[in-house]
Scaffold this active site. Structure first.
Site, PDB file in Angstrom:
ATOM      1  N   PHE A 114      11.509   0.872  -8.941  1.00 36.01           N
ATOM      2  CA  PHE A 114      10.418   0.109  -8.309  1.00 36.01           C
ATOM      3  C   PHE A 114       9.061   0.375  -8.943  1.00 36.01           C
ATOM      4  O   PHE A 114       8.137  -0.430  -8.830  1.00 36.01           O
ATOM      5  CB  PHE A 114      10.358   0.415  -6.808  1.00 36.01           C
ATOM      6  CG  PHE A 114       9.612   1.680  -6.446  1.00 36.01           C
ATOM      7  CD1 PHE A 114      10.262   2.905  -6.415  1.00 36.01           C
ATOM      8  CD2 PHE A 114       8.257   1.647  -6.155  1.00 36.01           C
ATOM      9  CE1 PHE A 114       9.573   4.069  -6.092  1.00 36.01           C
ATOM     10  CE2 PHE A 114       7.556   2.801  -5.827  1.00 36.01           C
ATOM     11  CZ  PHE A 114       8.216   4.022  -5.806  1.00 36.01           C
ATOM     12  N   LYS A 115       8.924   1.508  -9.620  1.00 30.51           N
ATOM     13  CA  LYS A 115       7.619   1.851 -10.177  1.00 30.51           C
ATOM     14  C   LYS A 115       7.152   0.852 -11.228  1.00 30.51           C
ATOM     15  O   LYS A 115       5.962   0.757 -11.501  1.00 30.51           O
ATOM     16  CB  LYS A 115       7.643   3.272 -10.725  1.00 30.51           C
ATOM     17  CG  LYS A 115       7.829   4.307  -9.615  1.00 30.51           C
ATOM     18  CD  LYS A 115       7.751   5.731 -10.122  1.00 30.51           C
ATOM     19  CE  LYS A 115       7.759   6.738  -8.988  1.00 30.51           C
ATOM     20  NZ  LYS A 115       9.128   7.034  -8.482  1.00 30.51           N
TER      21      LYS A 115
END
Ligand SMILES: *Cc1c(COP(=O)(O)O)cnc(C)c1O
Length: 461
Positions: A114-115
């Site tokens: 998700f980063k």
């Protein structure tokens, strides 16, 4: 004379000058050691802004945070780049596993965690902010795997940013290492530290405070204490709400939690009026947050290694933002608590603060056995292979009462990044998505260094 920044950002510790979005982005931490938060939360309630495709949605949600600090087209460009780098047409699809039980897939980006979502945007915003100031930035970051990979992919090849990433030698997964070391970008320096993740973090702190390094140049970090990165994670809560429609405001979000960045982004989303219900932070055995909410004592203990490595955090740095908000934005109290915590590693939260914190979020800890069992159970029930971080969230999600509203577990990484954990649970390794193909064929560039500031400074040159 400079116009006053709009919107302005203040420090949770109350004694730093107000800055605008780009200054907060480039600084990372505030000069008084606190974390930046907006002076006032924007209100998106009742606007039609939170509709549209993912790039338009990200632009609409972030525009009130960026304000006049950057031209609107820069934010649009950042959001368009991000959406274009994700391999799924919906960017962050919401998938219903069972009636009322959802996963929000955040792993379709270039490094499959998700980063990527915020980092892809932050790189564009940082480059623009530096360009308008005619400055360069040295970014230093410690990683247990995912942050470094996402940062390298986002910042590789930029003109005004040099990136130094410290990872613990031999302690990140091969996929994670290859993602960091094979870009061939001249502005990226990968250092494999002969030590553990805590050594890397200590060295980054040392670098940020080192007068020789910071003399005449801007040095900062890109972990989730950086407001821009954290804000960049708010839009996918809007996207999930859009998919849930009329059910959205009853939905509980279960966020697999390390530094509490993603969970605080969810908190901020609800604060600005996105339709959201409860927030549950799910940790692994590194459960300082859970114990703090249970007992009122916030205490740092030795980090233990778990399968959900990206959540092996001793003390969640963004807890300070939550304390600031739950205390009614009492910067004196926040400063006192976190300065004490830095010195002693242990503080007792006042009773009314504790009650207020409990009204904002809940937290549970999930064991290693439960994590492995969840990977197996999710596969058996739904035919889905999940990563250990997602398993922590899903396990916590199952304990919730779904008659009270939908439950959304955030799925933060693709299982192919953590093949050993998946194999231990399922007996086979997951298939790699397209963006993780072909890594082994590329040339790796990294330097091994001793875990000392001198060695790291010499490598940076
Ligand atoms: C970083 C990370 C987390 C934890 O996020 P925080 O914002 O630090 O709480 C969870 N899952 C994955 C896969 C991560 O990379």
């Amino acid at each position: 004379m400079a116009a006053s920044p709009f919107p302005a950002y203040i420090s949770t510790r109350g004694s730093s000058p107000d800055v605008d979005f780009t200054a907060a982005l480039l600084a990372g931490v505030a000069p008084d050691g606190g974390l930046y938060v907006p002076t006032a939360w924007p209100d998106l309630r009742g606007t039609s802004a939170v509709h549209g495709g993912s790039a338009a949605l990200a632009t609409a949600v972030l525009a009130p945070f960026v304000g006049t600090a950057l031209p609107p087209e820069v934010l649009e460009r950042a959001a368009t780049r991000m959406a274009g780098q994700f391999q799924h047409p919906e960017t962050t699809p919401l998938v219903e596993l069972a009636p009322g039980m959802f996963v929000l897939e955040l792993f379709h980006g270039p490094t499959a965690a998700f980063k990527d979502y915020a980092m892809q945007m932050v790189a564009v915003l940082a480059e623009a902010a530096l360009s308008s100031r005619s400055e360069r930035l040295l970014l230093v970051t410690a990683t247990s795997g995912d942050t470094g990979a996402a940062a390298v992919r986002a910042f590789a090849g930029l003109d005004r940013v040099d990136l130094v990433v410290l990872h613990p030698l031999g302690r990140v997964s091969p996929v994670q290492r290859l993602q960091m070391t094979t870009t061939g970008a001249a502005n990226v320096l990968n250092l494999a530290v002969r030590g553990d993740f805590d050594d890397c973090q200590r060295l980054v702190k040392g670098l940020l405070a080192h007068a020789g390094l910071t003399q005449g140049r801007r040095v900062s970090s890109v972990n989730s204490i950086n407001w821009a990165r954290l804000a960049g994670q708010i839009p996918y809560f809007a996207s999930a709400g859009q998919s849930l429609g009329s059910e959205a405001d009853r939905a509980t979000y279960v966020v697999p939690t390390g530094n509490f960045g993603d969970a605080f982004a969810g908190w901020a989303g609800r604060k600005i009026g996105l339709p959201m219900g409860g927030l549950l932070a799910a940790t692994n055995r590194n459960d300082a947050l859970v114990r703090a909410l249970e007992t009122g004592v916030y205490e740092r203990t030795q980090a233990v290694s778990t399968a959900s490595v990206s959540m092996d955090v001793q003390a969640p740095s963004n807890f300070e933002r939550l304390v600031f908000e739950a205390s009614g934005r009492d910067s004196g109290l926040t400063r006192g608590l976190f300065e004490d915590f830095a010195r002693k590693g242990r503080v007792t939260l006042p009773g009314d603060l504790l009650s207020a914190l409990r009204r904002e979020v809940s937290a549970v800890s999930v064991s290693e056995t439960e994590t492995t069992q969840e990977i197996a159970r999710t596969y058996a029930e739904f035919g889905r292979v999940i990563c250990p971080h997602t398993a922590v969230a899903l396990h916590a999600a199952r304990r919730l009462d779904r008659s009270a509203g939908p439950v959304v577990a955030l799925s933060t990484a693709h299982p192919a990044k953590f093949p050993e954990s998946v194999e231990a649970a399922l007996g086979f390794t997951p298939e790699r998505p397209q963006q993780l193909e072909g890594l082994e064929g590329r040339t790796e560039v990294f330097e091994s260094v001793d875990p000392t500031l001198e060695a790291v400074l010499a490598a940076i040159g």
